[in-house]
Scaffold this active site. Structure first.
Site, PDB file in Angstrom:
ATOM      1  N   GLU A  29       0.840  -1.201   0.000  1.00 33.02           N
ATOM      2  CA  GLU A  29       0.000   0.000   0.000  1.00 33.02           C
ATOM      3  C   GLU A  29       0.872   1.247   0.000  1.00 33.02           C
ATOM      4  OE1 GLU A  29      -2.232  -0.959   3.497  1.00 33.02           O
ATOM      5  OE2 GLU A  29      -3.076  -2.715   2.512  1.00 33.02           O
ATOM      6  N   GLU A  70      -4.853  -6.649   2.362  1.00 31.74           N
ATOM      7  CA  GLU A  70      -3.661  -7.400   2.761  1.00 31.74           C
ATOM      8  C   GLU A  70      -3.776  -8.883   2.449  1.00 31.74           C
ATOM      9  OE1 GLU A  70      -5.010  -5.102   4.780  1.00 31.74           O
ATOM     10  OE2 GLU A  70      -3.430  -3.622   5.100  1.00 31.74           O
ATOM     11  N   PHE A  93       2.129  -2.426   8.968  1.00 32.44           N
ATOM     12  CA  PHE A  93       2.450  -2.658  10.389  1.00 32.44           C
ATOM     13  C   PHE A  93       2.186  -4.126  10.692  1.00 32.44           C
ATOM     14  CE2 PHE A  93       1.567   1.826  10.107  1.00 32.44           C
ATOM     15  CZ  PHE A  93       2.490   2.417  10.957  1.00 32.44           C
ATOM     16  N   ASP A  95       0.932  -5.428  13.082  1.00 32.54           N
ATOM     17  CA  ASP A  95      -0.404  -5.599  13.661  1.00 32.54           C
ATOM     18  C   ASP A  95      -1.401  -6.103  12.603  1.00 32.54           C
ATOM     19  OD1 ASP A  95      -0.026  -3.555  16.293  1.00 32.54           O
ATOM     20  OD2 ASP A  95       1.156  -3.080  14.520  1.00 32.54           O
ATOM     21  N   PHE A  96      -1.129  -5.803  11.348  1.00 35.00           N
ATOM     22  CA  PHE A  96      -2.067  -6.206  10.290  1.00 35.00           C
ATOM     23  C   PHE A  96      -1.919  -7.683   9.916  1.00 35.00           C
ATOM     24  CE2 PHE A  96      -1.481  -1.554   8.669  1.00 35.00           C
ATOM     25  CZ  PHE A  96      -1.971  -1.087   9.871  1.00 35.00           C
ATOM     26  N   HIS A 139      -0.946  -0.412  16.465  1.00 35.28           N
ATOM     27  CA  HIS A 139       0.152  -0.069  15.548  1.00 35.28           C
ATOM     28  C   HIS A 139       1.511  -0.108  16.250  1.00 35.28           C
ATOM     29  CE1 HIS A 139      -3.108   1.612  13.098  1.00 35.28           C
ATOM     30  NE2 HIS A 139      -2.275   1.721  12.085  1.00 35.28           N
TER      31      HIS A 139
HETATM   32  C1  LIG Z   1      -5.537  -3.277   7.780  1.00 36.37           C
HETATM   33  C2  LIG Z   1      -4.877  -1.971   7.598  1.00 36.37           C
HETATM   34  N1  LIG Z   1      -4.172  -1.742   6.483  1.00 36.37           N
HETATM   35  C3  LIG Z   1      -3.561  -0.561   6.299  1.00 36.37           C
HETATM   36  C4  LIG Z   1      -3.640   0.421   7.244  1.00 36.37           C
HETATM   37  C5  LIG Z   1      -2.900   1.726   7.076  1.00 36.37           C
HETATM   38  N2  LIG Z   1      -3.859   2.784   6.733  1.00 36.37           N
HETATM   39  C6  LIG Z   1      -4.400   3.570   7.678  1.00 36.37           C
HETATM   40  S1  LIG Z   1      -5.543   4.605   7.050  1.00 36.37           S
HETATM   41  C7  LIG Z   1      -5.292   4.011   5.492  1.00 36.37           C
HETATM   42  C8  LIG Z   1      -6.074   4.571   4.360  1.00 36.37           C
HETATM   43  C9  LIG Z   1      -7.520   4.385   4.554  1.00 36.37           C
HETATM   44  O1  LIG Z   1      -8.200   4.949   3.495  1.00 36.37           O
HETATM   45  P1  LIG Z   1      -9.754   5.082   3.508  1.00 36.37           P
HETATM   46  O2  LIG Z   1     -10.362   3.778   3.919  1.00 36.37           O
HETATM   47  O3  LIG Z   1     -10.164   5.647   2.212  1.00 36.37           O
HETATM   48  O4  LIG Z   1     -10.056   6.102   4.695  1.00 36.37           O
HETATM   49  P2  LIG Z   1      -9.620   7.653   4.764  1.00 36.37           P
HETATM   50  O5  LIG Z   1      -8.269   7.686   5.371  1.00 36.37           O
HETATM   51  O6  LIG Z   1      -9.648   8.219   3.422  1.00 36.37           O
HETATM   52  O7  LIG Z   1     -10.642   8.248   5.671  1.00 36.37           O
HETATM   53  C10 LIG Z   1      -4.339   3.015   5.480  1.00 36.37           C
HETATM   54  C11 LIG Z   1      -3.871   2.298   4.296  1.00 36.37           C
HETATM   55  C12 LIG Z   1      -4.387   0.140   8.410  1.00 36.37           C
HETATM   56  N3  LIG Z   1      -4.483   1.032   9.401  1.00 36.37           N
HETATM   57  N4  LIG Z   1      -5.013  -1.046   8.557  1.00 36.37           N
END
Ligand SMILES: Cc1ncc(C[n+]2csc(CCOP(=O)(O)OP(=O)(O)O)c2C)c(N)n1
Ligand SMILES: [Mg+2]
Lengths: 336, 322
Positions: A29, A70, A93, A95-96, A139
């Site tokens: 990502e 993931e 992370f 954690d995922f 995290h």
């Molecule tokens: C399972 C997981 N994968 C990746 C992340 C890292 N991460 C945190 S926010 C985010 C983007 C989320 O995008 P969206 O769902 O569009 O929500 P927005 O931030 O736009 O509100 C990512 C990839 C995470 N926290 N949890």
């Protein structure tokens, strides 16, 4: 020798391996960033910038930003590894692991064994771990003991920039699945790192410091803490050996046992949760193989059995500290 | 049915509270007093506000890492939230959760969430409780455009359908997941059709238009309460700040962001529409602005002064008993 950060060392290892071997690809990502967007491309280079510059050099065919899925892309790394590619997937992370655990523990870890030795699964899963950035319970974990528990996976925890480059190069060239742990707080750590590619073999511990009185085994982030504590105790005339196993699987049991046979005292420093952790594992190995050499009870320096808290003062109290290690050294020397 | 005046004023108050809260957290973050990751909801206020104000105490919400707006709209104490974000012992979660984990079960807020895609299964569970215990409640799950692609989201939509659970799936599409465009990441480019694939009726609305969100939610909530199972709403809008505090949003093209606060602002639209059409008086809205400003000021003053958590709490609440 040029001085480089942990981030730069990792980046160099991945870049050099991509240059050397066209079957190496990256998945994750925002490992480039800006996918499908109209602004800057390669805008992120991963959440801490370690893959920056790879997409411009190797293109989006080899540096693939993924949707947030993931299970799908880490599973795809396993499948691609089985069929001719050498993927490096970034599970942001650790954690995922909770999201994509099946593809790691039931799939990539077991192909080779279950298929009677016919499969090779040369993939790397890079992942961030560790407390200290105020990121709270979801995290900040150090799940390497949990992952070490799974036969079929190699588990790497570099403790410095030099280590990161050599171990990452080895991880990408390795024909087994490797889970590669990068501490959240270490990306700006700097030291001398050669420009040329080099590998560090798995399962060979590094002697960070030698001393006759106590053996301290530590992992990743904790190696630095252990060395600091040992250096400070040396002023009081206590000499500690600090061992960095580098990989928890395979684990250099021989080096640990040999050192304890010399010093007669063992401390294990582990940032992971205490129950069923590396500290317990290593204590058991030493108790089994070097029991007669022990002059004092083994000490484990670990966080409490709780999730990682958010508030800065709680988080600081959670993480094993230099003072905590010094207290353990005093204790095994019978000075407390 | 017309949205009556008290309802409109309430909607505006929630939106204004969220906006001011987020603007203020943005400022405070820059002073270095707030640890960790902070994701701001500014620009997206109409979604949380127009939906949550139509919920009752028996209804629940599962949120995301960008959860401040949902928490405020569902009735979490603003001062308790600010203290939590500052990592104080009197914070809503005792300082143990922080921005990404704000929750208050007493008001049906089942938590912001650090795991993208984790909210929908939890909402299904809450809906299962409501259905089994016959509380009459429903649950709303807010899903980012990135989270919309997680397996957990699809699995939850299917589960809600086969059990006919009272769940409202709300896709909050702000165009980006971190730096990745939703116009790329959502394969098929048609979230409503994806929902329909699960047998869930859905609709798409402009998230800068409070009235459009309100209407869509009203219709969906009514249907869910009548016992016909889950519904879906796809809301499109923009987030004003970076993904998290510290992200420069360089992946967004300049013409997309240049005038967004001028042309894509739910609060401005709301004011123009309600005062222009003589539904509300400017003074009423100004009065709300003043009250909210005072509340946010006080919340920061109190949060700064509040004590950090007692060290003894490090190991409490891991279990009820052990
Ligand atoms: C399972 C997981 N994968 C990746 C992340 C890292 N991460 C945190 S926010 C985010 C983007 C989320 O995008 P969206 O769902 O569009 O929500 P927005 O931030 O736009 O509100 C990512 C990839 C995470 N926290 N949890
Ligand atoms: Mg988004």
């Amino acid at each position: 020798m040029p001085v480089k950060s942990f981030r730069e060392a990792l980046n160099e290892a991945m870049r050099d391996e991509m240059r050397r071997d066209p079957t190496v690809i990256m998945l994750g990502e925002d490992i480039a960033g800006g996918m499908g967007a109209g602004g800057e491309q390669d805008a992120w280079g991963g959440v801490l910038g370690a893959t920056k510059g790879l997409m411009p050099e190797f293109g989006r065919e080899r540096v693939l930003d993924t949707p947030i899925t993931e299970s799908a892309f880490i599973g795809a790394a396993a499948g691609a590894a089985l069929t001719g590619l050498r993927p490096v997937a970034q599970m942001m992370f650790v954690d995922f692991f909770g999201v994509c655990g099946d593809q790691i523990m039931n799939q990539m870890a077991k192909f080779r064994y279950m298929f009677g030795g016919k499969a090779k699964t040369p993939c790397v899963v890079r992942t961030l771990y560790g407390a200290g950035i105020g990121a709270a319970s979801q995290h900040s974990q150090c799940l390497y003991p949990m992952i070490t528990h799974i036969p079929g996976l190699k588990v790497v925890i570099p403790s410095s920039p030099y280590e990161a480059k050599g171990l990452m190069t080895q991880a990408i060239r390795d024909d087994d699945p490797v889970i590669f742990f990068e501490h959240n707080t270490m990306f700006d750590d700097k030291e001398e790192v050669p420009d040329e590619p080099y590998t560090i073999p798995f399962g060979v511990a590094r002697t960070v410091r030698e001393g006759k009185d106590v053996t301290i085994v530590a992992f990743g982030m904790m190696v630095g803490h252990a060395k600091t504590a040992a250096d400070q105790m040396a002023k009081d005339g206590i000499e500690c050996t600090v061992l960095d196993p580098r990989t928890t699987s395979p684990l250099d049991e021989d080096a640990i046992i040999a050192s304890v046979k010399k010093t007669g005292r063992l401390i294990v420093v582990d940032e992971a949760s205490p129950r069923c952790g590396m500290a317990s594992d290593i204590s058991a190995i030493v108790a089994e193989h070097a029991f007669e050499a022990l002059k004092a009870p083994i000490k484990r320096v670990m966080p409490p059995h709780s999730p990682v808290p958010f508030a800065s003062n709680l988080e600081k109290a959670y993480i094993p500290s230099v003072d905590g290690i010094k207290a353990a050294i005093s204790a095994v020397m019978g000075q407390s | 049915m017309k949205i009556d005046k008290p309802e409109l004023l309430e909607g505006y108050r929630i939106m204004r509270t969220i906006r001011d809260f987020e603007e203020r957290v943005h400022k405070e973050f820059m002073t270095g007093q707030i640890p960790g990751f902070v994701h701001l909801y500014a620009g997206e206020e109409a979604s949380a506000s127009a939906i949550c104000q139509q919920l009752g105490d028996q209804d629940t919400v599962s949120s995301t890492h960008r959860g401040h707006g949902h928490a405020i709209a569902k009735g979490c104490d603003v001062k308790g939230m600010m203290k939590e974000i500052f990592g104080r012992g009197e914070g809503l979660c005792g300082g143990k959760g922080g921005s990404m984990h704000i929750a208050d079960l007493d008001v049906g807020m089942l938590g912001a969430n650090g795991i993208v895609g984790a909210g929908s299964p939890i909402a299904c569970g809450a809906a299962l409780s409501a259905k089994t215990l016959k509380t009459g409640g429903l649950s709303v799950t807010f899903i980012g455009d990135g989270a919309f692609n997680q397996g957990t989201t699809s699995e939850s939509m299917n589960l809600a359908r086969v059990y006919d659970l009272p769940v409202l799936f709300v896709l909050e599409d702000n165009g980006y997941a971190e730096s990745t465009s939703s116009s790329w990441s959502i394969g098929g480019h048609n979230p409503v059709r994806r929902a329909e694939g699960f047998g869930i009726e859905g609709t798409r609305v402009d998230g800068h238009d409070y009235f459009a969100v309100y209407r869509a939610a009203e219709e969906a909530i009514k249907a869910i309460r009548s016992g016909t199972g889950p519904r879906f709403i796809h809301i499109e809008f923009t987030r004003y700040y970076g993904h998290f505090e510290g992200d420069a949003s360089s992946y967004k093209p300049l013409d997309e962001v240049k005038d967004e606060r001028r042309y894509l602002d739910a609060l401005k639209f709301f004011r123009a529409r309600t005062t222009g059409g003589k539904m509300l008086k400017t003074e009423d809205l100004d009065a709300i602005d003043k009250e909210v400003e005072a509340l946010i000021d006080a919340s920061v003053v109190e949060a700064r002064a509040a004590p950090v958590p007692d060290l003894s709490t490090l190991t409490t609440d891991v279990y009820l008993s052990y």
